[in-house]
Design a protein around this motif. Structure first.
Motif, PDB file in Angstrom:
ATOM      1  N   TYR A   1      84.953  55.137  -4.095  1.00  0.00           N
ATOM      2  CA  TYR A   1      83.692  55.637  -4.659  1.00  0.00           C
ATOM      3  C   TYR A   1      83.101  56.730  -3.773  1.00  0.00           C
ATOM      4  O   TYR A   1      82.655  57.776  -4.263  1.00  0.00           O
ATOM      5  CB  TYR A   1      82.714  54.468  -4.810  1.00  0.00           C
ATOM      6  CG  TYR A   1      81.292  54.876  -5.129  1.00  0.00           C
ATOM      7  CD1 TYR A   1      80.982  55.548  -6.309  1.00  0.00           C
ATOM      8  CD2 TYR A   1      80.253  54.560  -4.249  1.00  0.00           C
ATOM      9  CE1 TYR A   1      79.669  55.906  -6.601  1.00  0.00           C
ATOM     10  CE2 TYR A   1      78.948  54.911  -4.534  1.00  0.00           C
ATOM     11  CZ  TYR A   1      78.662  55.587  -5.708  1.00  0.00           C
ATOM     12  OH  TYR A   1      77.365  55.951  -5.992  1.00  0.00           O
ATOM     13  N   ARG A   2      83.104  56.533  -2.469  1.00  0.00           N
ATOM     14  CA  ARG A   2      82.526  57.515  -1.554  1.00  0.00           C
ATOM     15  C   ARG A   2      83.365  58.788  -1.494  1.00  0.00           C
ATOM     16  O   ARG A   2      82.817  59.888  -1.381  1.00  0.00           O
ATOM     17  CB  ARG A   2      82.359  56.898  -0.163  1.00  0.00           C
ATOM     18  CG  ARG A   2      81.335  55.779  -0.148  1.00  0.00           C
ATOM     19  CD  ARG A   2      81.083  55.218   1.239  1.00  0.00           C
ATOM     20  NE  ARG A   2      80.014  54.243   1.197  1.00  0.00           N
ATOM     21  CZ  ARG A   2      79.037  54.145   2.102  1.00  0.00           C
ATOM     22  NH1 ARG A   2      79.016  54.977   3.134  1.00  0.00           N
ATOM     23  NH2 ARG A   2      78.090  53.246   1.983  1.00  0.00           N
ATOM     24  N   VAL A   3      84.673  58.638  -1.552  1.00  0.00           N
ATOM     25  CA  VAL A   3      85.550  59.814  -1.596  1.00  0.00           C
ATOM     26  C   VAL A   3      85.243  60.638  -2.838  1.00  0.00           C
ATOM     27  O   VAL A   3      85.066  61.865  -2.779  1.00  0.00           O
ATOM     28  CB  VAL A   3      87.032  59.392  -1.588  1.00  0.00           C
ATOM     29  CG1 VAL A   3      87.938  60.598  -1.831  1.00  0.00           C
ATOM     30  CG2 VAL A   3      87.390  58.725  -0.267  1.00  0.00           C
ATOM     31  N   TRP A   4      85.164  59.967  -3.953  1.00  0.00           N
ATOM     32  CA  TRP A   4      84.903  60.651  -5.229  1.00  0.00           C
ATOM     33  C   TRP A   4      83.548  61.344  -5.228  1.00  0.00           C
ATOM     34  O   TRP A   4      83.430  62.515  -5.608  1.00  0.00           O
ATOM     35  CB  TRP A   4      84.992  59.617  -6.353  1.00  0.00           C
ATOM     36  CG  TRP A   4      84.521  60.096  -7.686  1.00  0.00           C
ATOM     37  CD1 TRP A   4      84.853  61.249  -8.329  1.00  0.00           C
ATOM     38  CD2 TRP A   4      83.620  59.404  -8.559  1.00  0.00           C
ATOM     39  NE1 TRP A   4      84.225  61.329  -9.553  1.00  0.00           N
ATOM     40  CE2 TRP A   4      83.463  60.199  -9.716  1.00  0.00           C
ATOM     41  CE3 TRP A   4      82.951  58.181  -8.483  1.00  0.00           C
ATOM     42  CZ2 TRP A   4      82.645  59.821 -10.777  1.00  0.00           C
ATOM     43  CZ3 TRP A   4      82.155  57.801  -9.552  1.00  0.00           C
ATOM     44  CH2 TRP A   4      82.007  58.618 -10.680  1.00  0.00           C
ATOM     45  N   LEU A   5      82.499  60.640  -4.778  1.00  0.00           N
ATOM     46  CA  LEU A   5      81.156  61.222  -4.748  1.00  0.00           C
ATOM     47  C   LEU A   5      81.134  62.493  -3.906  1.00  0.00           C
ATOM     48  O   LEU A   5      80.565  63.513  -4.316  1.00  0.00           O
ATOM     49  CB  LEU A   5      80.160  60.194  -4.194  1.00  0.00           C
ATOM     50  CG  LEU A   5      78.726  60.684  -4.033  1.00  0.00           C
ATOM     51  CD1 LEU A   5      78.121  61.059  -5.387  1.00  0.00           C
ATOM     52  CD2 LEU A   5      77.867  59.616  -3.338  1.00  0.00           C
ATOM     53  N   ALA A   6      81.766  62.442  -2.742  1.00  0.00           N
ATOM     54  CA  ALA A   6      81.787  63.629  -1.878  1.00  0.00           C
ATOM     55  C   ALA A   6      82.512  64.782  -2.545  1.00  0.00           C
ATOM     56  O   ALA A   6      82.037  65.929  -2.516  1.00  0.00           O
ATOM     57  CB  ALA A   6      82.450  63.278  -0.545  1.00  0.00           C
ATOM     58  N   GLU A   7      83.653  64.522  -3.145  1.00  0.00           N
ATOM     59  CA  GLU A   7      84.426  65.603  -3.759  1.00  0.00           C
ATOM     60  C   GLU A   7      83.668  66.253  -4.918  1.00  0.00           C
ATOM     61  O   GLU A   7      83.735  67.470  -5.105  1.00  0.00           O
ATOM     62  CB  GLU A   7      85.783  65.077  -4.234  1.00  0.00           C
ATOM     63  CG  GLU A   7      86.717  64.647  -3.106  1.00  0.00           C
ATOM     64  CD  GLU A   7      87.026  65.776  -2.131  1.00  0.00           C
ATOM     65  OE1 GLU A   7      86.933  66.949  -2.518  1.00  0.00           O
ATOM     66  OE2 GLU A   7      87.338  65.468  -0.965  1.00  0.00           O
TER      67      GLU A   7
ATOM     68  N   GLY B   1      85.138  64.247 -16.315  1.00  0.00           N
ATOM     69  CA  GLY B   1      84.907  65.085 -15.149  1.00  0.00           C
ATOM     70  C   GLY B   1      86.005  65.074 -14.106  1.00  0.00           C
ATOM     71  O   GLY B   1      85.912  65.771 -13.102  1.00  0.00           O
ATOM     72  N   PHE B   2      87.074  64.298 -14.331  1.00  0.00           N
ATOM     73  CA  PHE B   2      88.174  64.235 -13.366  1.00  0.00           C
ATOM     74  C   PHE B   2      89.234  65.265 -13.740  1.00  0.00           C
ATOM     75  O   PHE B   2      90.073  65.026 -14.603  1.00  0.00           O
ATOM     76  CB  PHE B   2      88.804  62.840 -13.346  1.00  0.00           C
ATOM     77  CG  PHE B   2      88.186  61.902 -12.358  1.00  0.00           C
ATOM     78  CD1 PHE B   2      88.785  61.649 -11.138  1.00  0.00           C
ATOM     79  CD2 PHE B   2      86.984  61.274 -12.652  1.00  0.00           C
ATOM     80  CE1 PHE B   2      88.217  60.778 -10.222  1.00  0.00           C
ATOM     81  CE2 PHE B   2      86.399  60.401 -11.755  1.00  0.00           C
ATOM     82  CZ  PHE B   2      87.005  60.152 -10.533  1.00  0.00           C
ATOM     83  N   GLY B   3      89.190  66.433 -13.085  1.00  0.00           N
ATOM     84  CA  GLY B   3      90.249  67.411 -13.239  1.00  0.00           C
ATOM     85  C   GLY B   3      91.368  67.129 -12.257  1.00  0.00           C
ATOM     86  O   GLY B   3      91.348  66.130 -11.519  1.00  0.00           O
ATOM     87  N   PRO B   4      92.370  68.010 -12.193  1.00  0.00           N
ATOM     88  CA  PRO B   4      93.506  67.790 -11.292  1.00  0.00           C
ATOM     89  C   PRO B   4      93.093  67.665  -9.822  1.00  0.00           C
ATOM     90  O   PRO B   4      93.633  66.826  -9.096  1.00  0.00           O
ATOM     91  CB  PRO B   4      94.379  69.025 -11.519  1.00  0.00           C
ATOM     92  CG  PRO B   4      94.000  69.531 -12.859  1.00  0.00           C
ATOM     93  CD  PRO B   4      92.554  69.209 -13.038  1.00  0.00           C
TER      94      PRO B   4
ATOM     95  N   GLY C   1      93.424  64.221  -7.754  1.00  0.00           N
ATOM     96  CA  GLY C   1      94.355  64.256  -6.627  1.00  0.00           C
ATOM     97  C   GLY C   1      93.700  63.871  -5.316  1.00  0.00           C
ATOM     98  O   GLY C   1      94.303  63.171  -4.487  1.00  0.00           O
ATOM     99  N   ALA C   2      92.461  64.308  -5.108  1.00  0.00           N
ATOM    100  CA  ALA C   2      91.761  63.976  -3.866  1.00  0.00           C
ATOM    101  C   ALA C   2      91.500  62.476  -3.770  1.00  0.00           C
ATOM    102  O   ALA C   2      91.764  61.850  -2.735  1.00  0.00           O
ATOM    103  CB  ALA C   2      90.455  64.757  -3.792  1.00  0.00           C
ATOM    104  N   VAL C   3      90.974  61.879  -4.842  1.00  0.00           N
ATOM    105  CA  VAL C   3      90.689  60.447  -4.817  1.00  0.00           C
ATOM    106  C   VAL C   3      91.984  59.641  -4.715  1.00  0.00           C
ATOM    107  O   VAL C   3      92.082  58.685  -3.929  1.00  0.00           O
ATOM    108  CB  VAL C   3      89.890  60.036  -6.071  1.00  0.00           C
ATOM    109  CG1 VAL C   3      89.710  58.517  -6.132  1.00  0.00           C
ATOM    110  CG2 VAL C   3      88.525  60.725  -6.082  1.00  0.00           C
ATOM    111  N   ALA C   4      92.999  60.027  -5.471  1.00  0.00           N
ATOM    112  CA  ALA C   4      94.264  59.294  -5.450  1.00  0.00           C
ATOM    113  C   ALA C   4      94.907  59.328  -4.072  1.00  0.00           C
ATOM    114  O   ALA C   4      95.393  58.304  -3.573  1.00  0.00           O
ATOM    115  CB  ALA C   4      95.221  59.881  -6.497  1.00  0.00           C
ATOM    116  N   SER C   5      94.912  60.490  -3.438  1.00  0.00           N
ATOM    117  CA  SER C   5      95.613  60.613  -2.155  1.00  0.00           C
ATOM    118  C   SER C   5      94.812  60.024  -0.996  1.00  0.00           C
ATOM    119  O   SER C   5      95.362  59.307  -0.157  1.00  0.00           O
ATOM    120  CB  SER C   5      95.933  62.088  -1.875  1.00  0.00           C
ATOM    121  OG  SER C   5      94.750  62.860  -1.769  1.00  0.00           O
TER     122      SER C   5
END
Length: 390
Positions: A39-45, A123-126, A130-134
Motif C-alpha cells: 500500500y505504501r509503495v503504491w501510494l508513493a508511486e 489507474g494502474f498503468g504499466p 511494475g513498481a508495486v509488483a517488483s
C-alpha cells in the motif's frame, strides 16, 4: 534488436545494485523490496507521478496518518480524500487511488501479488503496476518512468523521443531484459535513483555514475544530446469568471464536474470565458443552468493568476448576491476552514476576497468604530461652537 549479452547484463546489474546498496536518498517510502508495504509503495508511486519529491513528502506523510492502511482508504469518502490531495495537482490520481483501493479490497482483500491483477485496477498503468509488483512482491517486472527512460536511452544509445511509440517500446524491452530476477525492486529503484540524482538532464554527472564506463552515449560523446530535449507546447490562456457569494464570513462553493479542470473538487460557481463573453451574463447563466443558482452578479473584487502544466489560468472573482436558497449540493466554506477539497487556486481567490471584505468592513461608517468616531467628532464640533459664542 538483439538481446543484451549476458555478460554485459550481469555487469550492469552488479554495478547498479552495489551503487544503490552503498547509499541513496533517505525517503519515507524507500525500503528494501522484501520489507515493503504494498500500500505504501503504491501510494508513493501515484503521488510521485509528475510531482517533485520534496513536494510529495508532506502529502505522503499526512495521507498515511489519515489512512494508514488500504482498508482505511477504501472506506473513505471521496470528498475527504480529495481534500487531503488538494494542492498536489493532477486530481484524477486521487480519484483513481480511491477507486483502486475499493476495487482491490473488494476483489482481493488488499493489493494482489500479481502483475495482471494489478493492471486490472483503476489507474494502474504499466509503470505503477511494475513498481508495486517488483518492490512490494519481488516480481521480476520492469519499470520505465522519465528518469529510467533517460538512463536507458543514454546507457544503450537509444535515439529519438522516449515518448514516441517505437522508442518507448525499445526502452521497455531493455528494462525487461535488465531487471534482476533476484532483486527486481531494488534494481528498479537503483535506476530511478540514478536518473533522479546522477543521470540528470540536460548535463549528466558522469563522474559519479557507477555505469559510466559502460554507457554507449558517453562513449560516443553524446550524453548531453540523448535523449533529445522535448519541446513543450505553449500554455493556453484560460480565464474563469467565479461567483463569490459571501455569508457570515463564509463563501458558497459547489462540486465541480468530474471531468475537466479540478474535476470532482469544490469551487465557487464558475464559467470559462471566451473573448467575446460578458462575464456577468455568462456567469449568471451558467450558475442557473449548471447549479440551479439565481445570482445577481456584481463587480469584480478579486483576481488570481496561476501557472498550470498546460494552461495559464486566471480566476476573476465577482461579488454576487444569492436571490434564492442554494441547492443541496452546495456548501459554505469559512475562512481558514480545513479538510475542504478546494484547489489551491480557488483557496487563493477566497483568501483575496476575505482580505478585501475585511478592508471594506473597517472603512464602513456604519460599523461600531465608525459610529464612535462620528460621535466624538460631533462632541468636538459642539464644544468648538460653544467657545466661539462666549
Amino acid at each position: 534488436m538483439p538481446a543484451l549479452p549476458p555478460a554485459r547484463r550481469a555487469a550492469l546489474r552488479r554495478r547498479l545494485l552495489a551503487w544503490y546498496d552503498a547509499g541513496h536518498r533517505d525517503l519515507p517510502w524507500r525500503v528494501p523490496q522484501r520489507g515493503a508495504d504494498p500500500y505504501r509503495v503504491w501510494l508513493a508511486e501515484v503521488m510521485l507521478q509528475q510531482t517533485q519529491v520534496q513536494a510529495v513528502i508532506p502529502y505522503y506523510e499526512r495521507f498515511l496518518r489519515r489512512y494508514p492502511t488500504l482498508g482505511a482508504l477504501a472506506a473513505a469518502r471521496e470528498e475527504d480524500v480529495l481534500a487531503l490531495w488538494a494542492g498536489l495537482g493532477y486530481y484524477a490520481r486521487g480519484r483513481n487511488l480511491l477507486a483502486a483501493a475499493r476495487a482491490a479490497q473488494a476483489r482481493h482483500g488488499g493489493l494482489p501479488a500479481s502483475l495482471d491483477a494489478l493492471r486490472a485496477l483503476p489507474g494502474f498503468g504499466p509503470y505503477t503496476a511494475g513498481a508495486v509488483a517488483s518492490i512490494a512482491f519481488g516480481i521480476a517486472a520492469p519499470v520505465v518512468d522519465g528518469n529510467v527512460a533517460r538512463v536507458l536511452a543514454r546507457l544503450f544509445l537509444v535515439e529519438g523521443e522516449p515518448a514516441a511509440g517505437t522508442v518507448r517500446s525499445r526502452l521497455w524491452a531493455l528494462a525487461g531484459e535488465l531487471v534482476d530476477p533476484a532483486r527486481p525492486g531494488d534494481l528498479n529503484q537503483a535506476l530511478m535513483e540514478l536518473g533522479a540524482t546522477v543521470c540528470v538532464k540536460p548535463a549528466p554527472r558522469c563522474g559519479r555514475c557507477p555505469v559510466a564506463a559502460r554507457c554507449a552515449a558517453r562513449a560516443a560523446g553524446r550524453e548531453r544530446a540523448i535523449p533529445p530535449a522535448r519541446g513543450r507546447p505553449a500554455r493556453r490562456p484560460l480565464e474563469l469568471a467565479c461567483a463569490l457569494v459571501e455569508r457570515a464570513g463564509a463563501v458558497l462553493v459547489v462540486p465541480r464536474p468530474a471531468a475537466g479542470l479540478f474535476g470532482g473538487l469544490l469551487g465557487p460557481p464558475s464559467v470559462e470565458l471566451a473573448g467575446e463573453d460578458d462575464p456577468a451574463t455568462a456567469l449568471a447563466r451558467t450558475a442557473r443552468e449548471a447549479h440551479g443558482l439565481a445570482l445577481a452578479v456584481g463587480e469584480e473584487v478579486a483576481r488570481v493568476e496561476r501557472t498550470l502544466t498546460h494552461r495559464a489560468l486566471t480566476l476573476r472573482g465577482y461579488r454576487c448576491t444569492l436571490r434564492a436558497g442554494p441547492p443541496a449540493a452546495a456548501r459554505w466554506v469559512a475562512r481558514g476552514e480545513e479538510g475542504v477539497a478546494l484547489p489551491t487556486a480557488f483557496s487563493a481567490l477566497l483568501a483575496t476576497l476575505f482580505s478585501t471584505s475585511r478592508r471594506v468592513r473597517c472603512k464602513n461608517p456604519h460599523s461600531r468604530p465608525g459610529r464612535l468616531a462620528d460621535k466624538l467628532a460631533r462632541q468636538r464640533s459642539s464644544l468648538t461652537r460653544g467657545s466661539s459664542s462666549v
